[in-house]
Design an enzyme around this catalytic site. Structure first.
Site, short mmCIF file in Angstrom:
data_model
loop_
_atom_site.label_atom_id
_atom_site.label_comp_id
_atom_site.label_asym_id
_atom_site.label_seq_id
_atom_site.Cartn_x
_atom_site.Cartn_y
_atom_site.Cartn_z
N SER A 189 0.83 -1.20 0.00
CA SER A 189 0.00 0.00 0.00
C SER A 189 0.87 1.26 0.00
O SER A 189 1.69 1.43 -0.90
CB SER A 189 -0.95 -0.06 1.20
OG SER A 189 -2.00 0.84 1.05
N ASP A 210 -10.18 -3.33 -5.11
CA ASP A 210 -9.27 -2.40 -4.45
C ASP A 210 -9.25 -1.11 -5.27
O ASP A 210 -9.06 -1.15 -6.49
CB ASP A 210 -7.87 -3.04 -4.41
CG ASP A 210 -6.82 -2.16 -3.74
OD1 ASP A 210 -7.15 -1.04 -3.30
OD2 ASP A 210 -5.66 -2.62 -3.66
N HIS A 267 -8.23 -4.98 -0.77
CA HIS A 267 -7.07 -4.23 -0.28
C HIS A 267 -6.67 -4.65 1.14
O HIS A 267 -7.52 -4.85 1.99
CB HIS A 267 -7.35 -2.72 -0.29
CG HIS A 267 -6.10 -1.93 0.00
ND1 HIS A 267 -5.15 -1.71 -0.98
CD2 HIS A 267 -5.62 -1.37 1.13
CE1 HIS A 267 -4.14 -1.03 -0.44
NE2 HIS A 267 -4.40 -0.81 0.83
#
Ligand SMILES: *[C@@H]1O[C@H](CO)[C@@H](O)[C@H](O)[C@H]1NC(C)=O
Ligand SMILES: *[C@@H]1O[C@H](CO)[C@@H](O)[C@H](O)[C@H]1NC(C)=O
Ligand SMILES: *[C@@H]1O[C@H](CO)[C@@H](O)[C@H](O)[C@H]1NC(C)=O
Length: 410
Positions: free
Chosen positions: A192, A350, A380
């Site tokens: 991320s 996501d 995610h």
């Protein structure tokens, strides 16, 4: 009296049903478990909104509870020696395998950057500790987990610069020798926002004329790679998906740059670009870089420029928007050409899916070796859900594949 209780009971039930129930795509496995897990996240987001509204505590201050829930004290075990250190003034967790490598045999090394939107997260969280331990034991690698400073207390470029300083320090020949690390077998990785930092550092190191040791590989796990277009098909399709709704991702982006809420509102509308960043839109044009199958029913239109909002008319007000150290997708092909081989994970459900897909397309077009793994039923943050009671089967598969790729490519 009785009627009152019944009404209250019904009201509470529908409220919790509203909280728990959120349409989750049929093909996601363990749907109910994800729905419940997401309830925790959504409640926290609502609490953060409320707390900010009434002036109790700032939004990210409340959200930080996500981090605190999973923080543990790192301990050495029979396989790995874990120590806390400081590299050029930045705190790092150092995982050193105990297994004897032969006298002259050097080890691999991996620098890991945790996720959390530059505002949350810590190397001390148990899921990150687990990843670091697995990498140290299975790859016989020295793993460095960087405790970079966070926004909004430290806006861009502080988190990025903390990471860059650690990497520069570690990649010195003398330091590598001290840890018995092979200078030809070092990778950087992150999930991320950590994937964002990993991609940015990899690019900047290559440009640095004083840098002798370079990285062999970069492993990017559902990375954030651009702040210019926050309405790509994946941002639209997944705006209410579990763990990372669009509002939260936009909030992370805006807090990374500034605490000015006008900027957050402009980002929500996708009208935050300035004259300088607008000239770079061609690098994040999903109409060109997204494989046709991911276009869905969405039609491309270039993000509009900010109109007259305070502080945003001038290109100089938020210069970081065009900075590739914040948005690694914003570099020309020539800057991608010599980058080390890349492993990229993307998930269908996501908002960041298209960031990863576009980077894979662009790196390949520039001649970089890319291994791209797309999880059709992935969401995610999946890789971090390895700990009971929030453990998911997909996390184990993802972690296995990730470790396998590093074993074979580092
Ligand atoms: C662990 O690492 C520290 C610092 O490098 C060292 O002092 C210590 O002896 C190591 N412990 C073991 C058991 O290897
Ligand atoms: C985006 O790409 C499409 C198709 O390749 C093109 O028509 C359009 O002009 C591009 N827009 C920008 C802003 O680069
Ligand atoms: C995209 O454009 C096509 C053709 O012009 C149109 O039929 C479709 O409704 C548009 N989709 C959206 C989401 O606006």
């Amino acid at each position: 009296m009785r009627l009152g209780s019944i009404i209250l009971f019904v009201a509470l039930c529908s409220l919790s049903a509203y909280y728990v129930y959120e349409p989750i795509p049929e093909d996601i496995e363990q749907r109910w478990k994800l729905m419940l897990t997401n309830t925790l996240f959504r409640s926290l987001i609502h609490l953060a909104d409320f707390s900010e509204l009434v002036g109790l505590k700032d939004y990210m201050g409340v959200m930080y509870a996500v981090t605190l829930l999973e923080i543990i004290a790192p301990v050495s075990d029979e396989h790995v020696n874990v120590t806390v250190d400081s590299f050029d003034g930045v705190e790092v967790l150092l995982y050193q395998p105990k297994q004897q490598s032969g006298n002259t045999e050097l080890r691999r090394a991996l620098i890991y950057l945790h996720g959390g939107g530059w505002c949350l997260g810590s190397s001390y969280m148990s899921p990150y500790d687990l990843v670091a331990r697995r990498l140290a034991t299975e790859l016989n690698a020295v793993v460095l987990s960087v405790e970079y400073r966070l926004a909004p207390a430290h806006h861009f470029p502080v988190p990025y610069e903390d990471v860059y300083r650690v990497v520069k320090y570690f990649l010195q020949v003398g330091v590598l020798a001290q840890y018995s690390v092979d200078p030809g077998r070092i990778a950087v990785s992150g999930d991320s926002a950590g994937g964002n930092l990993a991609a940015a550092v990899t690019q900047q190191l290559l440009k640095d004329p004083t840098q002798k040791v370079q990285l062999k590989a970069q492993a990017l796990i559902y990375p954030v790679l651009q702040a210019l277009d926050l309405k790509t098909p994946s941002y639209q399709q997944n705006q209410d998906m579990p763990i990372l709704p669009r509002t939260l991702m936009v909030r992370f982006w805006s807090e990374y740059f500034t605490s000015d809420r006008a900027f957050f509102r402009a980002m929500m509308e996708n009208t935050h670009n300035n004259p300088e960043s607008s000239t770079l839109l061609k690098f994040v044009n999903w109409s060109s870089f997204l494989p046709e199958t991911y276009h869905g029913s969405y039609n491309y239109s270039a993000p509009a420029m900010a109109q007259g909002q305070a502080g945003m008319e001038s290109g100089g007000a938020f210069p970081s928007l065009a900075d590739p150290r914040a948005s690694p997708l914003l570099v020309p092909d020539a800057a991608l050409r010599s980058l080390p081989k890349a492993y990229i994970i993307t998930c269908e459900y996501d908002v960041l899916r298209d960031d990863g897909l576009m980077y894979a397309t662009r790196l390949r077009a520039a001649g970089v070796e890319v291994t791209h793994e797309h999880y059709d039923a992935g969401f995610h943050g999946a890789l971090m859900f390895t700990m009971w009671p929030m453990d998911f089967l997909i996390a184990d598969r993802m972690l296995d594949n990730y470790v396998k790729w590093l074993k074979e490519n580092l």
